[in-house]
Motif scaffolding. Structure first.
Motif, mmCIF file in Angstrom:
data_model
loop_
_atom_site.group_PDB
_atom_site.id
_atom_site.type_symbol
_atom_site.label_atom_id
_atom_site.label_comp_id
_atom_site.label_asym_id
_atom_site.label_seq_id
_atom_site.Cartn_x
_atom_site.Cartn_y
_atom_site.Cartn_z
ATOM 1 N N ARG A 207 -3.968 -74.705 -4.862
ATOM 2 C CA ARG A 207 -3.961 -74.542 -3.922
ATOM 3 C C ARG A 207 -4.328 -75.768 -2.952
ATOM 4 O O ARG A 207 -3.165 -75.656 -1.982
ATOM 5 C CB ARG A 207 -5.093 -73.689 -3.308
ATOM 6 N N ALA A 208 -4.534 -76.540 -3.205
ATOM 7 C CA ALA A 208 -4.069 -77.897 -2.267
ATOM 8 C C ALA A 208 -3.000 -78.793 -2.334
ATOM 9 O O ALA A 208 -2.092 -79.385 -1.750
ATOM 10 C CB ALA A 208 -5.620 -78.926 -2.577
ATOM 11 N N PRO B 67 -0.121 -75.017 -1.546
ATOM 12 C CA PRO B 67 -0.172 -74.329 -0.492
ATOM 13 C C PRO B 67 0.705 -72.391 -0.789
ATOM 14 O O PRO B 67 1.935 -73.201 -1.044
ATOM 15 C CB PRO B 67 -0.216 -75.053 0.772
ATOM 16 N N HIS C 129 2.829 -71.013 0.910
ATOM 17 C CA HIS C 129 4.014 -71.084 1.693
ATOM 18 C C HIS C 129 4.722 -71.457 0.952
ATOM 19 O O HIS C 129 6.292 -71.567 0.802
ATOM 20 C CB HIS C 129 4.096 -71.457 3.400
#
Length: 189
Positions: A62-63, A66, A68
């Motif tokens: 996720r980091a 992300p 988007h």
């Protein structure tokens, strides 16, 4: 858990979440260095990643990628695949214009929706699952649309549209191909 198992679990999780191959390679290299440093001072792999390897990998994914960014990549790749399918259809039918019917639009819309949702939530759908989704979701959509609307052409699609649809996903496809090519010699060692 050994370092090899941690690396395999992380790689699997990242692929599942749709992280691109180049990022996976970088993340694996970085994690390998951390695990080797920890082993050199007598610490275990669990000391580096914690008790829950899947949660560690998910947080890092996720980091690194992300939502988007994953959504943009997925939209670009969906456009790329659609452009490729249209180009292939033009070539197989040997025509410069395709007649598009409502049931074809319904099939591709259903397939694209499920594929995009799957990619954003879970990672790569894969070739076999794509066919399964096509049969499970796309076929009922085709039959229902054909029953409700009929099979009259909605519009014609010129040949130039197919290459135009390839453009948004081209950078992602090239980056993935380069990453796979760079990862192949590393696997052979």
């Amino acid at each position: 858990m050994t370092s090899e198992k941690v690396l395999a679990a992380c790689r699997s999780n990242w692929e599942y979440r749709g992280v691109d191959e180049a990022s996976i390679r970088e993340m694996l290299d970085e994690l390998t260095a951390h695990l080797e440093d920890a082993a050199a001072v007598g610490r275990s792999a669990e000391d580096v990643v914690g008790r829950d390897v899947k949660a560690f990998a998910a947080d890092w994914a996720r980091a690194r990628a992300p939502f988007h960014r994953r959504a943009l990549r997925t939209a670009g790749m969906a456009s790329f695949v659609l452009g490729g399918l249209l180009l292939l259809t033009h070539l197989v039918r040997r025509t410069t214009e395709l007649s598009v019917t409502a049931d074809q639009v319904a099939f591709y819309a259903a397939l694209a929706t499920v594929t995009v949702v799957w990619e954003l939530r879970r990672g790569s759908l894969g070739f076999r699952r794509s066919w399964g989704v096509g049969l499970a979701v796309g076929l009922p959509a085709v039959l229902l649309t054909r029953y409700l609307v009929g099979d009259q052409p909605l519009f014609t699609l010129p040949l130039w549209v197919a290459p135009l649809l390839l453009v948004p996903g081209l950078p992602y496809a090239v980056a993935d191909a380069r990453a796979r090519k760079a990862a192949a010699p590393a696997v052979e060692r």
